[in-house]
Structures are given as structure tokens and as C-alpha cells.
Design an enzyme around this catalytic site. Structure first.
Site, mmCIF file in Angstrom:
data_model
loop_
_atom_site.group_PDB
_atom_site.id
_atom_site.type_symbol
_atom_site.label_atom_id
_atom_site.label_comp_id
_atom_site.label_asym_id
_atom_site.label_seq_id
_atom_site.Cartn_x
_atom_site.Cartn_y
_atom_site.Cartn_z
ATOM 1 N N LYS A 177 23.582 38.468 -17.394
ATOM 2 C CA LYS A 177 22.505 38.870 -18.320
ATOM 3 C C LYS A 177 23.114 39.123 -19.692
ATOM 4 C CE LYS A 177 20.543 42.739 -19.594
ATOM 5 N NZ LYS A 177 20.340 42.406 -21.011
ATOM 6 N N GLU A 252 33.146 48.564 -18.501
ATOM 7 C CA GLU A 252 33.881 48.549 -19.780
ATOM 8 C C GLU A 252 32.954 49.212 -20.788
ATOM 9 O OE1 GLU A 252 36.901 47.525 -20.299
ATOM 10 O OE2 GLU A 252 37.300 46.497 -18.413
ATOM 11 N N CYS A 286 34.255 48.024 -29.474
ATOM 12 C CA CYS A 286 34.456 49.186 -28.601
ATOM 13 C C CYS A 286 35.788 49.869 -28.887
ATOM 14 C CB CYS A 286 34.369 48.753 -27.143
ATOM 15 S SG CYS A 286 35.419 47.344 -26.781
ATOM 16 N N GLU A 387 30.264 57.892 -30.356
ATOM 17 C CA GLU A 387 30.506 56.517 -30.795
ATOM 18 C C GLU A 387 29.423 56.104 -31.783
ATOM 19 O OE1 GLU A 387 30.009 53.393 -27.880
ATOM 20 O OE2 GLU A 387 31.894 52.497 -28.538
HETATM 21 P P1 NAD Z 1 24.142 48.932 -24.167
HETATM 22 O O1 NAD Z 1 24.797 49.816 -23.175
HETATM 23 O O2 NAD Z 1 22.919 49.393 -24.834
HETATM 24 O O3 NAD Z 1 23.745 47.534 -23.474
HETATM 25 C C1 NAD Z 1 24.699 46.734 -22.817
HETATM 26 C C2 NAD Z 1 23.976 45.805 -21.867
HETATM 27 O O4 NAD Z 1 23.338 46.588 -20.860
HETATM 28 C C3 NAD Z 1 22.880 44.964 -22.514
HETATM 29 O O5 NAD Z 1 22.842 43.688 -21.927
HETATM 30 C C4 NAD Z 1 21.626 45.751 -22.162
HETATM 31 O O6 NAD Z 1 20.461 44.953 -22.113
HETATM 32 C C5 NAD Z 1 21.974 46.248 -20.771
HETATM 33 N N1 NAD Z 1 21.213 47.429 -20.341
HETATM 34 C C6 NAD Z 1 20.555 48.332 -21.116
HETATM 35 N N2 NAD Z 1 19.954 49.256 -20.333
HETATM 36 C C7 NAD Z 1 20.247 48.939 -19.055
HETATM 37 C C8 NAD Z 1 19.930 49.529 -17.800
HETATM 38 N N3 NAD Z 1 19.167 50.624 -17.716
HETATM 39 N N4 NAD Z 1 20.402 48.956 -16.679
HETATM 40 C C9 NAD Z 1 21.190 47.841 -16.744
HETATM 41 N N5 NAD Z 1 21.519 47.240 -17.910
HETATM 42 C C10 NAD Z 1 21.055 47.783 -19.050
HETATM 43 O O7 NAD Z 1 25.267 48.532 -25.212
HETATM 44 P P2 NAD Z 1 25.121 47.638 -26.516
HETATM 45 O O8 NAD Z 1 24.418 48.431 -27.558
HETATM 46 O O9 NAD Z 1 24.596 46.294 -26.150
HETATM 47 O O10 NAD Z 1 26.661 47.434 -26.925
HETATM 48 C C11 NAD Z 1 27.407 48.396 -27.578
HETATM 49 C C12 NAD Z 1 28.189 49.219 -26.588
HETATM 50 O O11 NAD Z 1 29.026 48.375 -25.799
HETATM 51 C C13 NAD Z 1 29.131 50.207 -27.250
HETATM 52 O O12 NAD Z 1 29.049 51.428 -26.577
HETATM 53 C C14 NAD Z 1 30.500 49.581 -27.046
HETATM 54 O O13 NAD Z 1 31.570 50.490 -27.061
HETATM 55 C C15 NAD Z 1 30.336 48.927 -25.734
HETATM 56 N N6 NAD Z 1 31.334 47.862 -25.551
HETATM 57 C C16 NAD Z 1 32.397 48.109 -24.713
HETATM 58 C C17 NAD Z 1 33.380 47.142 -24.555
HETATM 59 C C18 NAD Z 1 34.573 47.373 -23.652
HETATM 60 O O14 NAD Z 1 35.225 46.404 -23.314
HETATM 61 N N7 NAD Z 1 34.871 48.593 -23.271
HETATM 62 C C19 NAD Z 1 33.270 45.932 -25.242
HETATM 63 C C20 NAD Z 1 32.181 45.734 -26.074
HETATM 64 C C21 NAD Z 1 31.202 46.709 -26.224
#
Ligand code: NAD
Length: 500
Positions: A177, A252, A286, A387
Site C-alpha cells: 500500500k 520503521e 526520518c 518529530e
Molecule cells: P504515516 O504514519 O501517517 O503513514 C504511513 C503509512 O501508513 C501511509 O501509507 C498511511 O496511509 C498508512 N496508515 C495511516 N494510518 C494507518 C492505519 N491506521 N493503519 C495502517 N496504515 C495506516 O506517515 P507519513 O506521514 O506517511 O510519513 C512520515 C513518517 O514516516 C514520519 O514519522 C517518518 O519519520 C516516518 N518514516 C520513517 C522511516 C524509517 O525508515 N524509519 C522512513 C521514512 C519515513
């Protein structure tokens, strides 16, 4: 207009609801593509296809060399189409063309690496378990089954490759997804998986919202493993949904990485390095170096030099190679970032540079935030603890190296960290004390598909990349093969076999 359909069971299909959504260019708010919007029904359809492909399809019966060749073919196609991927990724994510060129190159390179991992021997002997000749003991690595992969919007193509590559190399089937904000390059990947001849159901791609598709993927009992990249808040939710059927999880999640400048650092590199650590991709990384720790005596000079360089950074059209910083992903994200800056000022931080949206009328349709440097930050302030995920640097001073390390570790996160010094030994000592999954010395952001990456504490669970990352997608089986060949010599013969 460019249009994409869901990719399920080897077919491009409309969503069950027939609904679509538009992916928006964050620079000009134009529509990049119209995309079928997956819902719970579609997620279930994709999971069933992946289940069938794992349990009964040809994927498991293929040799590891055949699977490896298919993955390699994906890498080759990404390379062939790199300029198309670059243009689409810039439009969909707002990443600058200079950054996105690297991303596409690294995606193809990573897929090539994962194709090599796919050909690895799954058997490893266990030494010293029993005398030679009595039994042979092997560790066998086997795929887990159906993997649900959920990814964020900040590096859309790289994230998709970083999930699909190792999951497939390990022999699993996958439902991916992408983020609802950046689905386009993942859908282009679907075309490639289809063209190179992956068996139906091995790869399924369902763009949709987290609240329904994401939750279904995390909770559905037919899924064996969830690999999630995103915020810590959603990571916790995913883990709790996955716990119902005790799925394996790799998470992650977020970070608040500390960048420590030691007093002997080479400022001709460290100043630019600190700016790269925070402002690369508008701080939407991240592992971004969001908290900069400066010794008191270097503070004024270091900040002055950062301001001088940052003022020269060009905010602009991400397609223009002279642009250093593009927009952030959405209006919601821009407003959230501005809210954090305002909150920081309320708590006593000082805006040394930026702090607002740019005045340039040419940027008015984009979601821009000026690169922002906040000084006078205390590590307990919200801007130093939460963050922000935007171009906002918190500058914190320290009195001693012990003080810097203590503050650096005073966070719920533990993803990245950095130390700048001319003295390698000294830098190593500090690096070892940082509670974080990756620590750079005199460098930042260099993540390789060959070295493990992941978080301590609430930055995540498990590791991606390298052999360690591959194993996150594998079950481990102990295979004991008897070589005694005689009932009387068996270990258990005297214990349970009746003697009369
Ligand atoms: P997010 O957590 O809002 O969403 C991530 C994904 O999860 C999206 O595809 C979203 O649609 C999905 N999602 C949202 N709600 C959900 C639920 N209830 N159940 C299952 N899936 C759900 O994050 P974002 O805003 O898309 O990305 C930014 C975040 O990602 C930051 O916190 C960043 O640090 C993190 N990030 C971490 C890494 C790593 O490797 N540690 C890498 C990139 C980004």
C-alpha cells in the site's frame, strides 16, 4: 490525464467501489494522476490473491535463480525508464530533480542487490551440535508467506523498492500500500512487475487510505507479516492490529536524530554537513539531523555560518536543477510545521532564520516552508522532542561531551545520529554512546541497501537491508537429519523403548 488502476492478481482493475482519487503536485497543485482508490474489499481481494500465489502458485516452485532473474529484470527496467521515473517522482512528491535522480538510481541499484540476495543458499550447517556422523543439522531460511507492506510519502519509489525487493528475494508474496499522497511511481512499478512476468498474485499494489486499506492489511489473519514504514503513532496502531494474529512485524518509524559537533570539528565540512542533515528533502527524512548540539564556544560562529549558507539556498520549482529546496508534501504538513515553529517560539526559542512561508509570488501555489533555524532551544521543548518532519533545525548548546550525549539520548526516538570531529577515536567513543540504529561520523543520510537500518527505542522494531534485513522476511527452521541408522544407538533407546 495519467490514470492508474489497482494491480491485483496480475490484473489492472478498478476498485470495487469505482472510486478514484487525484494525486496532487505539491509545487503547483496540478493533478499528477487519477488513481483507483482501493477500499477494504480491494485489500481483501489482494490479500486473497497473494495467499493463493504463495500457497499454490508457481512462485514457490521456482528455483531461487529464476526468482532472482525476475527481480533483476525489475532493476533493469527501472534503469531503462529512469528519466520517466524521475519526472513523475518530482511531480508527485515535490522532491528536487537533483535528489530524485539519486533516488531512482539507488532504487535500481537496490533492486539489483536484492536480486543477488534472492539467489543465496537457504541452508546453513549448525556446527558442534553433535558428533560428526550421528546427525546432520541445518538451519533453513524460508519465506514467511504473505507480506503486507505499508509505506509513507517521503521517498515513494525507494520505499516501494525497499519493501518489495527483500520481501520477494526471501520468496514471499506481497501486498503493497503506497501512501495516498504519492502513489504514482509505485503504480509504475506495477507495470514493470507485470511486464517482466511475475506470476499473478505475487505482487499486488493497492493505493488507498490507511484508515481502511492500511488497517485491513495490518489486521487480516491471512497476512503473515507486516512491514511498515511511517510515523511512530501509526506504527503502534499497526502493531496492535497485527498482534491479534501474532503477525511478525518490522516497524520503521519516526526519529529526532541528534547531530553533535565536537569542539575540534572541521567547520569547513561540519557547517554544510549540519545543513545537509536537516534541509535535505526539506527535512522530510526520518533520519534527519533535527537537533544540532553545539559546544557553547562554537555556537555563534557555527550559527552565523549556517545562516550565511542557508540564505543562498534557492527555493523553487523542484524540476529546475538550480533549485535547492522544493515544497513540502501538502498544505496540512506545511501548516503543521508552521504550528511547531510558533509553538517553539512560545516556549522560548528564537527564530534565527526563516520561520515562515516564502514571499516569492512564483511559489504561491506550492506548499513551501522557509528553511528555519531556531536557536536558544532547550532539549525539553516540544520542538526538540516531537518529530516535525519539515525544514526546521533546533540548535541546542552543551557544556561537556557527557552533557551532549545525555541530551542526545533524552528522547523516545533512536533512529539516527551524527558526530563531527577531527579525532576519529573521540568521535567513535561518542558514536558508541548514542542510542540509535545508525550513527554517521563526519557524514549524514548515507543509508545503504547493504547495511542494516532501523531504530532503537520508539523509532522501530527490526532492521531493513543487508542479510539482516532479508531475514526479517524469513522464518528460520532447524532441520535435524538422523545419520545413525540404527535403533539401538538412538539417544532415546534406553529411555522409552520397552526392553522386554
Ligand atoms: P504515516 O504514519 O501517517 O503513514 C504511513 C503509512 O501508513 C501511509 O501509507 C498511511 O496511509 C498508512 N496508515 C495511516 N494510518 C494507518 C492505519 N491506521 N493503519 C495502517 N496504515 C495506516 O506517515 P507519513 O506521514 O506517511 O510519513 C512520515 C513518517 O514516516 C514520519 O514519522 C517518518 O519519520 C516516518 N518514516 C520513517 C522511516 C524509517 O525508515 N524509519 C522512513 C521514512 C519515513
Amino acid at each position: 490525464m495519467r490514470e492508474y488502476r489497482l494491480y491485483i492478481d496480475g490484473q489492472f482493475v478498478e476498485s470495487a467501489s469505482k472510486k478514484t482519487f487525484d494525486s496532487i503536485n505539491p509545487f503547483n497543485q496540478e493533478i499528477v494522476a487519477r488513481v483507483s482508490l482501493a477500499g477494504i474489499d480491494d485489500a481483501q481481494h489482494a490479500i486473497a490473491a497473494a495467499r493463493k500465489a504463495f500457497d499454490n502458485g508457481p512462485w514457490q516452485r521456482m528455483s531461487k535463480e529464476e526468482r532472482s532473474a525476475l527481480i533483476k529484470a525489475v532493476s533493469d527496467k527501472i534503469n531503462e525508464r529512469k528519466s520517466g521515473f524521475e519526472q513523475l517522482e518530482v511531480d508527485d512528491s515535490g522532491g528536487t530533480i537533483r535528489k530524485v535522480k539519486e533516488d531512482v538510481y539507488l532504487s535500481a541499484r537496490a533492486m539489483n542487490y536484492f536480486s543477488k540476495l534472492a539467489a543465496m543458499d537457504p541452508f546453513e550447517p549448525v556446527d558442534g551440535l553433535s558428533k560428526p556422523g550421528f546427525s546432520q543439522n541445518l538451519v533453513v531460511r524460508e519465506p514467511i508467506g504473505v507480506v503486507a507492506a505499508i509505506i509513507p510519502w517521503n521517498f515513494p519509489l525507494k520505499m516501494a523498492v525497499w519493501k518489495l525487493g527483500p520481501a520477494l528475494a526471501a520468496g514471499n508474496t506481497v501486498v503493497l500500500k503506497p501512501s495516498e499522497l504519492t502513489p504514482v511511481t509505485a503504480m509504475e512499478l506495477a507495470n514493470i512487475f507485470h511486464e517482466v512476468g511475475f506470476p499473478p498474485g505475487v505482487v499486488n499494489i493497492v493505493p488507498g487510505y490507511g484508515s481502511d486499506v492500511g488497517e485491513e492489511l495490518a489486521g487480516n489473519p491471512m497476512v503473515d507479516k507486516v512491514s511498515f514504514t511511517g510515523s511512530t503513532t501509526i506504527g503502534k496502531r499497526v502493531m496492535s492490529l497485527a498482534s491479534e494474529s501474532l503477525k511478525k512485524c518490522t516497524l520503521e518509524c519516526g526519529g529526532k536524530s541528534a547531530n553533535i559537533i565536537l569542539d575540534d570539528a572541521d567547520l569547513s565540512i561540519a557547517v554544510d554537513g549540519a545543513l545537509y542533515a536537516i534541509f535535505y528533502h526539506q527535512g522530510q527524512c526520518c533520519e534527519a539531523g533535527t537537533r544540532l548540539f553545539l559546544p557553547e564556544k562554537l555556537h555563534d560562529e557555527f550559527v552565523a555560518r549556517m545562516i550565511e549558507t542557508t540564505k543562498k539556498m534557492k527555493l523553487g520549482d523542484p524540476k529546475d536543477p538550480s533549485t535547492d529546496n522544493g515544497p513540502v508534501i501538502s498544505a496540512k504538513q506545511r501548516d503543521r510545521i508552521l504550528g511547531y515553529i510558533a509553538g517553539g517560539v512560545k516556549q522560548g526559542a528564537k527564530v534565527a532564520l526563516g520561520g515562515s512561508t516564502p514571499k516569492d509570488p512564483a511559489l504561491r501555489n506550492g506548499f513551501f516552508v522557509e528553511p528555519t533555524i531556531l536557536t536558544g532551544v532547550d532539549n525539553t521543548m516540544t520542538i526538540a522532542q516531537e518529530e516535525i518532519f519539515g525544514p526546521v533545525l533546533s540548535v541546542i548548546t552543551y557544556k561537556s561531551v557527557e552533557d551532549a550525549v545525555a541530551k542526545a539520548n533524552d528522547t523516545v526516538y533512536g533512529l539516527g545520529g551524527g558526530v563531527w570531529s577531527r579525532d576519529r577515536e573521540k568521535a567513535m567513543t561518542v558514536a558508541r554512546q548514542l542510542r540509535a540504529g545508525t550513527v554517521w561520523i563526519n557524514e549524514w543520510h548515507l543509508i545503504s541497501e547493504k547495511a542494516p537500518f532501523g531504530g532503537y527505542k520508539q523509532s522501530g522494531i527490526g532492521r531493513e537491508f543487508g542479510v539482516e534485513g532479508l531475514r526479517e522476511y524469513m522464518e528460520t527452521k532447524h532441520l535435524h537429519i538422523d545419520e545413525l541408522g540404527s535403533r539401538e544407538k538412538k539417544f532415546w533407546y534406553d529411555t522409552v523403548v520397552p526392553k522386554s
